[in-house]
Design an enzyme around this catalytic site. Structure first.
Site: not given
Length: 844
Positions: A347-350, A382-383, A386, A405
């Protein structure tokens, strides 16, 4: 008389005077030039060594230009589907994208040069304008640096003046990546064609920018400290939807084929958080939140089947928890999350548009496992963490990515414990992250949390920082600090940290200072920086020894591979093994999971723990037999975990009752083509014991199903066959993205490497195809394929590999694999006889 004797004296004198005048003039000009230059005080160009074969010594952007806003206009030209009707010309799919960007920046130091990042883009037009008088500055030269800096250098005829604002306009074109970086192409198969003649294949465009890929999409100041506000417009084909970091403000048609979506300005943010997606995806009902509009997007089939419902149901709860806990609201009115068929990280927290792999967001009741439910909740937490730790407050440079992180990992445990208390995430966190961090930090090739900044300059070095040390040790160090100063004091310090550095960048010293303020407010005496800096600036962890006779206490760093006394030699290995004998009477999940995790090492080195574990797990399997045979689960969540573990351990170690159950379920599945969770848990057993028929049935199911949980279980099971020719076929499939997606290549090869029959095959395979397979998670690929290495020959091959191949982001992983292999060789030599003797005694 010579000819020179005829030159008159007057001419000679005149010549001497003129010569002196010219020299004096030149000297005067030089003095004036130096004076003017010193007054302008220009920043020199970044310099590069021409003699070294390594990366340039200067990799960072100069600090004399500070970006403030970007106006970005992008148009991906792809088709979302290919028409295959008779007498209709099919469009040629294109990876082209075009666009332009205008960055407004402030000049803090007079200069004639602009440096920013651009990679694999063709610049077609450019202009620099002074915003004070709207005057256009002439560009003298523009060039891309032919090195790993990715610098786009723009030299001007006149200087940019200190204190003034300027705009840089660039138009460009590029190609969407097929390697899951920057702006990339993804595809999936619809359940049915939308209309006659349509292919089932669908295409979408998505982005993944972290850490240094935004420069592939538009020229920018691509460093985390150079934050700016982004004004974004995406042009996309009619019938598609564009999602971005912010909610859309305008969406209109341009012509019969194209429409545009303009988004509201983003918060001030780093370039690596820039994101957009163009797709035909649909959304689930909004996740409940009193202020933020939360939408969850996925393939239409997944939305219709309600696979996004669980994620949608907990996202609002997690977001609300963070807002209350941190006393800072989420900074936007919308939060979109999307399940993508292809994404390199899980996943990515954009900011405002969080992207996930499908298996990390979609959950199907009755098919997805309980472990996957926990994984989804933990990853969402988690995301979302962020959005504060990373997005709102960002580390100054990638050498301290642990501030992002480590905090997200630590905070996710707290959030999931709150919204899903039955998961008992605090216990899981201690078990999982402690062991992961300890395993890696016991190697001399480990790295400190805070690596010296000059060592982390290239993209490859930056990517190498995303490892267990950064995530797991980072979280554990924060947990340790919270225990030291008190959870309430730590909590208050974190809130101070976030408030003081909102929309800014920070380093670990800023964190220590914030927590120190909280300590002093609570009348504490802990010197936070003094206590914590050794834990973040040094590698490893200590072994504490207490002499119970005289009370002396001393410590030393624990290392697996130490020429002096170190595993590693403080206690007899059979003492640890003896502790596992209690398992036959244990039903709790945590002790079993911890024991199995550690016993895996013995299996990797000797492949001799099967009979022992079969005896230990027999009673546990019988304990859950009634549940398993009837495909039901106990009410207690921890016992549900234990049941899954019992099935896995019993079947994998050859317990006859489990093998019989698994084979029966699989045969029934082949007949009626139905499935349930327990079939998926035990898939590997009949595939491993069977032949071509069983393997190809599983492969056909893998290709045809659109359920992500089922696909993941099948992909793992297919690696368990003992038929070498089938394993070779499976490895070849990883080279075809139509069969195995690029994001799944590393894990698929790792699954095959876990199979004793496949370990040598995978090692030969990744060396033969390194350029392709390393495009995925190269570090975990190396770790998995070399996990059984324990001979001098394997060590020499690995050392040769480290010198003969371009390792990129896998460089540290290879060095660690070399050290681990050395550890394995020494450990096996010293313990082989006594361990084999111990296992034989237990199963006699």
């Amino acid at each position: 008389m010579a000819k020179e004797s005829f030159i008159s004296k007057t001419v000679a004198i005149t010549f001497v005077v003129m010569t002196c005048s010219v020299i004096a003039g030149m000297i005067t000009m030089i003095i004036l030039y130096k004076t003017q230059i010193s007054e302008l005080n220009p920043t020199p160009r970044p310099t590069f060594s021409t003699t070294t074969t390594g990366p340039p010594p200067v990799m960072r952007l100069p600090k004399y230009l500070v970006p403030e806003t970007y106006t970005v206009y992008l148009q991906p030209h792809l088709y979302t589907k290919i028409i295959e009707k008779v007498n209709v010309t099919s469009p040629n799919q294109t990876l082209l994208f075009t666009g332009n960007s205008t960055v407004v920046f402030h000049c803090v130091q007079t200069t004639r040069a602009i440096y920013l990042h651009s990679k694999d883009l063709t610049i077609m037009d450019s202009s620099v304008v002074s915003l004070k008088d709207n005057a256009r500055l002439k560009i003298n030269e523009m060039k891309h640096h032919e090195d790993v800096s990715d610098f786009l250098e723009i030299q001007l005829n006149e200087a940019l003046e200190k204190g003034k604002n300027y705009s840089l306009f660039l138009s460009f074109q590029g190609e969407m990546s097929q390697s899951l970086d920057g702006l990339y192409l993804s595809s999936y198969h619809a359940d049915v064609a939308a209309e006659e003649g349509d292919s089932r294949e669908r295409f979408l465009a998505a982005t993944n920018m972290e850490p240094t890929e935004t420069r592939r999409v538009f020229p920018c100041f691509d460093e985390p400290e150079m934050k700016a506000v982004f004004h974004v417009t995406i042009v996309h084909r009619i019938g598609t939807r564009a999602l971005g970091n912010e909610q859309k403000s305008v969406s209109n048609m341009l012509d019969d084929y194209w429409q545009y979506t303009k988004f509201n300005p983003t918060p001030k943010m780093s370039t690596y958080l820039f994101a957009f997606v163009v797709s035909e995806f649909e959304q689930s009902s909004s996740s409940p939140h009193d202020r933020v509009d939360i939408q969850t997007f996925a393939r239409p089939e997944a939305i219709k089947a309600r696979h996004a419902d669980y994620a949608a149901s907990i996202t609002g709860k997690i977001l609300s928890f963070y807002e209350k806990y941190l006393e800072i609201n989420y900074q936007q009115k919308t939060l979109d999350q999307i399940a993508l068929p292809d994404l390199a990280p899980a996943a990515m927290e954009n900011w405002g548009l969080v992207t996930y792999q499908e298996g990390a967001l979609l959950y199907e009741e009755g098919v997805s496992s309980l472990l996957e439910k926990e994984w989804i909740a933990t990853l969402i937490a988690h995301e979302l963490a962020h959005q504060w730790f990373g997005n709102l407050v960002t580390m100054k440079w990638w050498n301290q990515i642990w501030l992002n992180e480590g905090f997200a990992t630590y905070m996710a445990t707290i959030a999931v414990e709150h919204v899903e208390p039955m998961f008992q995430m605090t216990d899981v966190f201690v078990m999982r992250d402690f062991q992961q961090a300890f395993e890696e930090d016991a190697l001399a090739s480990s790295h400190p949390l805070n690596v010296p900044e000059q060592e982390i300059q290239t993209s490859s070095a930056i990517i190498g920082m995303f490892d267990s040390i950064t995530y797991s040790k980072g979280a554990l160090v924060l947990r340790m600090l919270a225990g030291l100063v008190g959870k309430t004091t730590f909590h208050n310090g974190v809130k101070i940290y976030l408030r003081d550095f909102m929309y800014k960048n920070a380093d670990q010293n800023d964190l220590w200072d914030s927590i120190q303020k909280a300590v002093e407010m609570d009348n504490g005496h802990t010197e936070v920086a003094k206590v914590m800096e050794p834990w973040t600036n040094q590698i490893g962890y200590p072994v504490i020894t207490i002499n119970t006779t005289n009370g002396e206490i001393y410590q030393k760093q624990f290392l697996f591979n130490d020429t002096a006394e170190s595993e590693a030699k403080l206690a007899n290995v059979t003492l640890a093994l003896n502790l596992t004998r209690f398992l036959r009477n244990e039903t709790a999940y945590i002790p079993w999971e911890s024991a199995i995790r550690n016993l895996k090492y013995f299996d990797l080195m000797f492949d001799r723990s099967e009979a022992y574990l079969r005896e230990q797990v027999t009673d546990l399997y019988k304990y859950f037999r009634n549940y398993t045979d009837s495909s039901t689960v106990p009410e207690d969540h921890s016992l549900q975990h234990s049941q899954i573990l019992a099935i896995d351990v019993a079947c994998s170690n050859g317990l006859p009752e489990c093998i019989s159950m698994a084979s029966k379920m699989y045969a029934n599945w082949m007949k009626i083509n139905g499935t349930n969770t327990y079939v998926l848990y035990t898939l590997w057993t009949p595939v491993a014991a069977g032949g071509k028929k069983e393997w190809e049935f599983a492969w056909d199911k893998f290709q045809s199903t659109t359920d992500t949980s089922e696909k993941d279980q099948l992909r793992s099971a297919l690696a368990c066959t003992k038929k070498i020719w089938l394993l070779n076929r499976y490895l070849e499939y990883t080279l075809d993205p139509e069969k195995i997606r690029l994001m799944e290549v590393a894990s698929t090869i790792y699954y095959i490497a876990r199979n004793v029959a496949g370990q040598a095959l995978t090692w030969n395979f990744i060396r033969a195809h390194w350029d392709y397979v390393s495009e995925g998670d190269a570090a975990s690929l190396i770790s998995g394929v070399t996990s059984r290495f324990s001979t001098q020959f394997e060590l020499e091959e690995l050392e040769r590999f480290s010198t003969d191949y371009i390792l990129g982001s896998a460089d540290r992983a290879v060095n660690q694999a070399i050290e681990q292999t050395q550890v394995n060789i020494q450990w096996v030599a010293e313990h082989k006889d006594v361990i084999l003797e111990w296992f034989e005694a237990q199963t006699a």
